[in-house]
Write a protein that holds these residues in place. Sequence first.
Motif, PDB file in Angstrom:
ATOM      1  N   PHE B  46       0.826  -1.211   0.000  1.00 53.69           N
ATOM      2  CA  PHE B  46       0.000   0.000   0.000  1.00 53.69           C
ATOM      3  C   PHE B  46       0.859   1.259   0.000  1.00 53.69           C
ATOM      4  O   PHE B  46       0.619   2.188  -0.765  1.00 53.69           O
ATOM      5  CB  PHE B  46      -0.943   0.010   1.214  1.00 53.69           C
ATOM      6  CG  PHE B  46      -1.722   1.286   1.332  1.00 53.69           C
ATOM      7  CD1 PHE B  46      -2.785   1.556   0.480  1.00 53.69           C
ATOM      8  CD2 PHE B  46      -1.372   2.254   2.280  1.00 53.69           C
ATOM      9  CE1 PHE B  46      -3.494   2.737   0.571  1.00 53.69           C
ATOM     10  CE2 PHE B  46      -2.075   3.448   2.368  1.00 53.69           C
ATOM     11  CZ  PHE B  46      -3.139   3.693   1.515  1.00 53.69           C
ATOM     12  N   ASN B  47       1.875   1.258   0.858  1.00 53.04           N
ATOM     13  CA  ASN B  47       2.741   2.444   0.939  1.00 53.04           C
ATOM     14  C   ASN B  47       3.438   2.721  -0.382  1.00 53.04           C
ATOM     15  O   ASN B  47       3.581   3.864  -0.790  1.00 53.04           O
ATOM     16  CB  ASN B  47       3.782   2.275   2.046  1.00 53.04           C
ATOM     17  CG  ASN B  47       3.137   2.346   3.420  1.00 53.04           C
ATOM     18  OD1 ASN B  47       2.000   2.797   3.552  1.00 53.04           O
ATOM     19  ND2 ASN B  47       3.861   1.890   4.426  1.00 53.04           N
ATOM     20  N   CYS B  49       2.394   1.853  -3.406  1.00 54.94           N
ATOM     21  CA  CYS B  49       1.393   2.360  -4.357  1.00 54.94           C
ATOM     22  C   CYS B  49       1.079   3.815  -4.076  1.00 54.94           C
ATOM     23  O   CYS B  49       1.036   4.644  -4.988  1.00 54.94           O
ATOM     24  CB  CYS B  49       0.090   1.570  -4.232  1.00 54.94           C
ATOM     25  SG  CYS B  49       0.209  -0.070  -4.868  1.00 54.94           S
ATOM     26  N   LEU B  50       0.876   4.107  -2.809  1.00 55.21           N
ATOM     27  CA  LEU B  50       0.503   5.459  -2.427  1.00 55.21           C
ATOM     28  C   LEU B  50       1.595   6.453  -2.825  1.00 55.21           C
ATOM     29  O   LEU B  50       1.319   7.484  -3.440  1.00 55.21           O
ATOM     30  CB  LEU B  50       0.241   5.516  -0.919  1.00 55.21           C
ATOM     31  CG  LEU B  50      -0.315   6.829  -0.381  1.00 55.21           C
ATOM     32  CD1 LEU B  50      -1.670   7.131  -1.017  1.00 55.21           C
ATOM     33  CD2 LEU B  50      -0.452   6.773   1.137  1.00 55.21           C
ATOM     34  N   SER B  51       2.829   6.120  -2.510  1.00 53.79           N
ATOM     35  CA  SER B  51       3.939   7.014  -2.855  1.00 53.79           C
ATOM     36  C   SER B  51       4.007   7.217  -4.356  1.00 53.79           C
ATOM     37  O   SER B  51       4.254   8.318  -4.841  1.00 53.79           O
ATOM     38  CB  SER B  51       5.270   6.439  -2.368  1.00 53.79           C
ATOM     39  OG  SER B  51       5.282   6.396  -0.972  1.00 53.79           O
ATOM     40  N   LYS B  52       3.769   6.121  -5.076  1.00 48.44           N
ATOM     41  CA  LYS B  52       3.869   6.200  -6.527  1.00 48.44           C
ATOM     42  C   LYS B  52       2.796   7.128  -7.109  1.00 48.44           C
ATOM     43  O   LYS B  52       3.101   8.017  -7.898  1.00 48.44           O
ATOM     44  CB  LYS B  52       3.753   4.789  -7.132  1.00 48.44           C
ATOM     45  CG  LYS B  52       4.644   4.612  -8.354  1.00 48.44           C
ATOM     46  CD  LYS B  52       4.449   3.251  -8.971  1.00 48.44           C
ATOM     47  CE  LYS B  52       5.412   2.199  -8.411  1.00 48.44           C
ATOM     48  NZ  LYS B  52       5.176   0.869  -9.022  1.00 48.44           N
ATOM     49  N   VAL B  53       1.536   6.937  -6.688  1.00 48.87           N
ATOM     50  CA  VAL B  53       0.483   7.798  -7.252  1.00 48.87           C
ATOM     51  C   VAL B  53       0.611   9.248  -6.788  1.00 48.87           C
ATOM     52  O   VAL B  53       0.319  10.178  -7.532  1.00 48.87           O
ATOM     53  CB  VAL B  53      -0.963   7.304  -6.958  1.00 48.87           C
ATOM     54  CG1 VAL B  53      -1.293   6.087  -7.771  1.00 48.87           C
ATOM     55  CG2 VAL B  53      -1.170   7.063  -5.496  1.00 48.87           C
ATOM     56  N   LEU B  54       1.072   9.435  -5.558  1.00 46.40           N
ATOM     57  CA  LEU B  54       1.235  10.816  -5.079  1.00 46.40           C
ATOM     58  C   LEU B  54       2.326  11.542  -5.849  1.00 46.40           C
ATOM     59  O   LEU B  54       2.276  12.744  -6.036  1.00 46.40           O
ATOM     60  CB  LEU B  54       1.583  10.821  -3.583  1.00 46.40           C
ATOM     61  CG  LEU B  54       0.439  10.515  -2.623  1.00 46.40           C
ATOM     62  CD1 LEU B  54       0.948  10.423  -1.188  1.00 46.40           C
ATOM     63  CD2 LEU B  54      -0.662  11.559  -2.706  1.00 46.40           C
ATOM     64  N   GLY B  55       3.307  10.782  -6.308  1.00 43.44           N
ATOM     65  CA  GLY B  55       4.453  11.389  -6.983  1.00 43.44           C
ATOM     66  C   GLY B  55       4.251  11.603  -8.475  1.00 43.44           C
ATOM     67  O   GLY B  55       5.125  12.136  -9.150  1.00 43.44           O
ATOM     68  N   VAL B  56       3.083  11.184  -9.000  1.00 40.92           N
ATOM     69  CA  VAL B  56       2.830  11.355 -10.434  1.00 40.92           C
ATOM     70  C   VAL B  56       2.587  12.823 -10.749  1.00 40.92           C
ATOM     71  O   VAL B  56       1.895  13.512 -10.000  1.00 40.92           O
ATOM     72  CB  VAL B  56       1.598  10.526 -10.868  1.00 40.92           C
ATOM     73  CG1 VAL B  56       1.183  10.880 -12.298  1.00 40.92           C
ATOM     74  CG2 VAL B  56       1.895   9.041 -10.768  1.00 40.92           C
ATOM     75  N   GLY B  57       3.146  13.309 -11.831  1.00 45.22           N
ATOM     76  CA  GLY B  57       2.874  14.692 -12.232  1.00 45.22           C
ATOM     77  C   GLY B  57       4.043  15.285 -12.988  1.00 45.22           C
ATOM     78  O   GLY B  57       5.181  14.877 -12.810  1.00 45.22           O
ATOM     79  N   GLN B  58       3.723  16.243 -13.850  1.00 45.56           N
ATOM     80  CA  GLN B  58       4.749  16.913 -14.646  1.00 45.56           C
ATOM     81  C   GLN B  58       4.811  18.386 -14.261  1.00 45.56           C
ATOM     82  O   GLN B  58       3.799  18.972 -13.911  1.00 45.56           O
ATOM     83  CB  GLN B  58       4.432  16.774 -16.138  1.00 45.56           C
ATOM     84  CG  GLN B  58       4.664  15.370 -16.689  1.00 45.56           C
ATOM     85  CD  GLN B  58       6.081  14.881 -16.434  1.00 45.56           C
ATOM     86  OE1 GLN B  58       7.049  15.614 -16.638  1.00 45.56           O
ATOM     87  NE2 GLN B  58       6.210  13.637 -15.963  1.00 45.56           N
TER      88      GLN B  58
END
Lengths: 188, 258
Positions: B46-47, B49-58
């Motif tokens: 979970f952690n 996944c969470l870090s990954k989606v939170l870090g998405v962005g340009q």
Amino acid sequence: MVREDEQPADRFLALLRPIERDLEVYCRRLVWNEHDFRDAIQNAVMRGFKAFDRYHDDTNFRAWMFKILTNETFALNRKYARAAKHEFHLDPEELAVLPAPQSASAETDWLAAPGALREALDECLVAALQTLTDTERAVLLLRAIGEFRYVDIAESLAIPLGSVMGNLSRARLKMRNALQRSQSRTAP
Amino acid sequence: MKCHEIRNLALAYLDSELDAKTSQEIQLHLQSCGECAQLFEREEKFNECLSKVLGVGQPTPALWEEIESRLRHQHRSAWLFPRWRAVALGSFVVLILAGWLTGLIGSRFGASSLDLAQAVVKDHREFLQGKITPEFKGALPDEVAKKLGERLDAAAFDKIPSTGRFRSEGARLCHVGGVPVAWTLGRYDDVPVSVIVFKRSELEHFPKTERRLETGEPIVCTRTGHFQFAVRFAGDHVVCAIADTSKQTLEDLVRSVL
Ligand SMILES: [Zn+2]
């Protein structure tokens, strides 16, 4: 003369450029009002540059800029007085309760989600983040996006180390609950 | 350690924040306790996944370009500052002497230290009371254009808010603290607004505002009584607005001037 004079701006920009993306992604997730992120970033960079003569090479520039940006963002967030400001302490009871294992695929599925689902997910994410207090959100994001160690996070936010762990654990728990709730709403 | 003690440390363990001895102890426990091992595994997943989606962005290139150019500009003006100050001090001494000699010191000094917001609020009140009315609507008439002189250009009258929520009621040529300005009177969502535009070279008459704009603040805001005031640079002009409204509204309005 001019050449020599250009140096501080060049030095500052050379350090800034590699972390621009992370700063922006962090700030976008940290602000209450999405329209504020530009102001927060601009204010933070200008503040950082003004204080650059007090910056020493042995300082961690990345941590230093994240700290300034956090303060600027908090200042803008204060306009929205939605999050009550209180100090946090470790709550052993809350910490002791790790959520029990549930249907295994539930939360990992959303990562592989394409297009439209991804957008819906982002909305869920924003909504979930808004259930967090400013401190909880900052701790979570400093760890997830900034990839800072607990001691650096404690220093950045001027809170005790134990408080970092308490906030981080509460933040993750709240995120998990909020995401699971939205998952169960959208699931067929 | 017991199961619940181990689980309390899950987060710190997974974030590699524990000392080697405690880490090892947990590792040993996980090898022998299936329930804890399963919990830890799910927590870790979970952690991640969470870090990954939170870090998405340009990043937004336009934003960083703007920041970069402002930073360089600010740097240049910082470099110019000592020279500017020396020149200003020189002319200040001359001004004082001249003023003292001619007995005009009060009025000269008073005019130059008048802050832009305070200068503007007086006229805005008169607009609200109907004492100031627009001279013309639409294109700048020739007879007004003839009065402009060198200190104000016709382009100043084109600098009006582009947001659809602003409606112009007309404009006029005015003087604020001795500075010729293009004054547009209008409404923003029915709230009366004054938009004042003048040449950037005239800003020296409002040193407080000048100092704040020159430090790179994109929009300088202040409140005068119940009026909100906002000012920014727009190319070779200074654009400001005043209205009985929120800071956010006025910032948006001033920002929309092209
Ligand atoms: Zn166990």
